[in-house]
Design a protein around this motif. Structure first.
Motif, PDB file in Angstrom:
ATOM      1  N   MET A 162     -58.100 -55.779  55.421  1.00  0.00           N
ATOM      2  CA  MET A 162     -58.314 -56.918  54.506  1.00  0.00           C
ATOM      3  C   MET A 162     -58.688 -56.407  53.106  1.00  0.00           C
ATOM      4  N   ALA A 163     -59.492 -55.372  53.045  1.00  0.00           N
ATOM      5  CA  ALA A 163     -59.851 -54.789  51.743  1.00  0.00           C
ATOM      6  C   ALA A 163     -58.586 -54.288  51.041  1.00  0.00           C
ATOM      7  N   CYS A 164     -57.706 -53.648  51.805  1.00  0.00           N
ATOM      8  CA  CYS A 164     -56.465 -53.123  51.209  1.00  0.00           C
ATOM      9  C   CYS A 164     -55.585 -54.256  50.691  1.00  0.00           C
ATOM     10  N   ASP A 165     -55.501 -55.347  51.472  1.00  0.00           N
ATOM     11  CA  ASP A 165     -54.701 -56.507  51.031  1.00  0.00           C
ATOM     12  C   ASP A 165     -55.135 -56.907  49.618  1.00  0.00           C
ATOM     13  N   ILE A 166     -56.438 -56.949  49.427  1.00  0.00           N
ATOM     14  CA  ILE A 166     -57.003 -57.429  48.157  1.00  0.00           C
ATOM     15  C   ILE A 166     -56.845 -56.380  47.053  1.00  0.00           C
TER      16      ILE A 166
END
Ligand code: AQP
Length: 345
Positions: free
Chosen positions: A148-152
């Motif tokens: 999720m951090a990477c998505d952002i």
């Protein structure tokens, strides 16, 4: 001595101001419910013209728990149709499927190697979802917050409009980005901020109002889906948990009625005082009847549009492919910078 203000060039004056970027997504894990709508999608729609928006259907997150492949594929398309039917405008937004942009998983491996286990151990959502099966759930469920951090971070995001349950994950994203930037003494990632509204950010289960409304709840009476017909909405709200006091007032000691009033407040945008005045001297039956009408009126046009969008599958596939093609270059730039500073390649 007089100070002259720097002159704005003709070129600068005609440039539109650079918009800040938002990113958000939803897992295609089941029936999209009122919490997903009021806590996330509706807020995306309302502010879409203020930002440069990237919205994603996070299908890679959906395989962190077992899911039928055909169902996942179909849910992904249906969720895209819900986004569009709710009012996302492709003039303002990029819309795509997470697994169509492989940079999400590429960056995930890198950031996984920079995430202390202690940080992930503190995440509460993984523990709630794992329940008693903590030793048998997948590593994917555990490292979900890193993906999720990477998505952002891939999209150099400024704001992440989400419901309240995602607060902890956004904090972890910020910590990770700051850690990585300071380790290499470079601004590789923009530090994002959560955008969480005061009203509608935590819609609770209709059966057990101490629990968040969730699409993976095994009991369908616990949630209103965005595709529920008027009869179903009537039945679910009719039997929603309240109490025996029969007082239509916000009261944290009475989570059932307070949750229903919160839904009504989010739909009407009235204040708590206005709502309490509207139902003064009336019972739960009167209030529920008005809430049901409001829900039906809100969801009806979305459902009509949803059916229209799904009737042209070819066009939907084309839009999703275009969305992925549009965002990939930015994702690739971020991955390349991260790889460079780490020394990969
Ligand atoms: N009950 C809720 N109230 C307000 N906002 C909510 N959101 C989820 N539930 C509520 C917001 O919806 C967005 C998408 O969530 P997700 O699908 O990525 O995962 P989730 O938060 O785990 O949502 P669910 O419905 O509970 O799904 P399952 O059961 O599959 O895990 C997020 O912005 C979230 O905050």
């Amino acid at each position: 001595m007089t100070m002259s203000t720097p002159e704005v060039t003709k070129e600068q004056a005609t440039q539109p101001p650079v918009k800040k970027r938002t990113f958000s997504g939803i897992q295609p894990t089941g029936n999209i419910h009122l919490g997903n709508y009021l806590g996330a999608i509706r807020n995306w729609v309302e502010t879409q013209d203020q930002y440069e928006n990237v919205f994603c259907i996070v299908d890679l997150h959906a395989i962190t728990l077992p899911i039928d492949p055909k169902e996942l594929h179909e849910n992904t398309r249906r969720l895209a149709a819900i986004y569009l039917a709710s009012g996302l405008d492709l003039q303002h937004c990029k819309l795509f499927v997470q697994s169509h942009v492989h940079q999400h998983t590429e960056l995930e491996w890198i950031l996984n190697c920079f995430t202390p286990m202690g940080w992930l151990n503190r995440m509460t959502q993984f523990k709630t979802k794992a329940g008693d099966s903590i030793d048998s759930v997948s590593n994917g469920l555990y490292s979900y917050p890193v993906l999720m951090a990477c998505d952002i971070l891939l999209y150099q995001t400024h704001y992440v409009p989400v419901g309240d349950d995602q607060r902890q994950h956004i904090e972890l994203t910020r910590d990770l980005a700051q850690r990585f930037n300071s380790l290499y003494n470079q601004q590789i990632f923009t530090i994002p901020q959560a955008q969480i509204r005061d009203v509608g950010a935590r819609i609770m289960s209709l059966e057990d109002p101490t629990k968040k409304m969730s699409k993976s709840d095994p009991n369908p009476s616990a949630y209103i889906t965005m595709l529920d017909d008027p009869k179903t909405i009537k039945k679910k709200i009719g039997r929603a948990t309240t109490d025996s006091l029969r007082l239509v007032k916000f009261d944290n000691e009475r989570p059932g009625i307070t949750n229903l009033l919160g839904i009504y407040q989010s739909l009407t945008r009235a204040s708590q005082e206005e709502i309490e005045a509207e139902f003064e001297g009336k019972g739960y039956g009167d209030f529920k009847a008005v809430l049901i009408d409001r829900l039906v009126d809100t969801l009806r046009p979305i459902q009509q549009r949803y059916n229209e969008i799904l009737s042209d599958r070819g066009e939907l596939e084309r839009l999703l492919k275009q969305g992925a093609d549009d965002v990939r270059p930015l994702a690739e730039r971020t991955v390349q910078r991260a790889k460079e500073v780490v020394g990969l390649g």
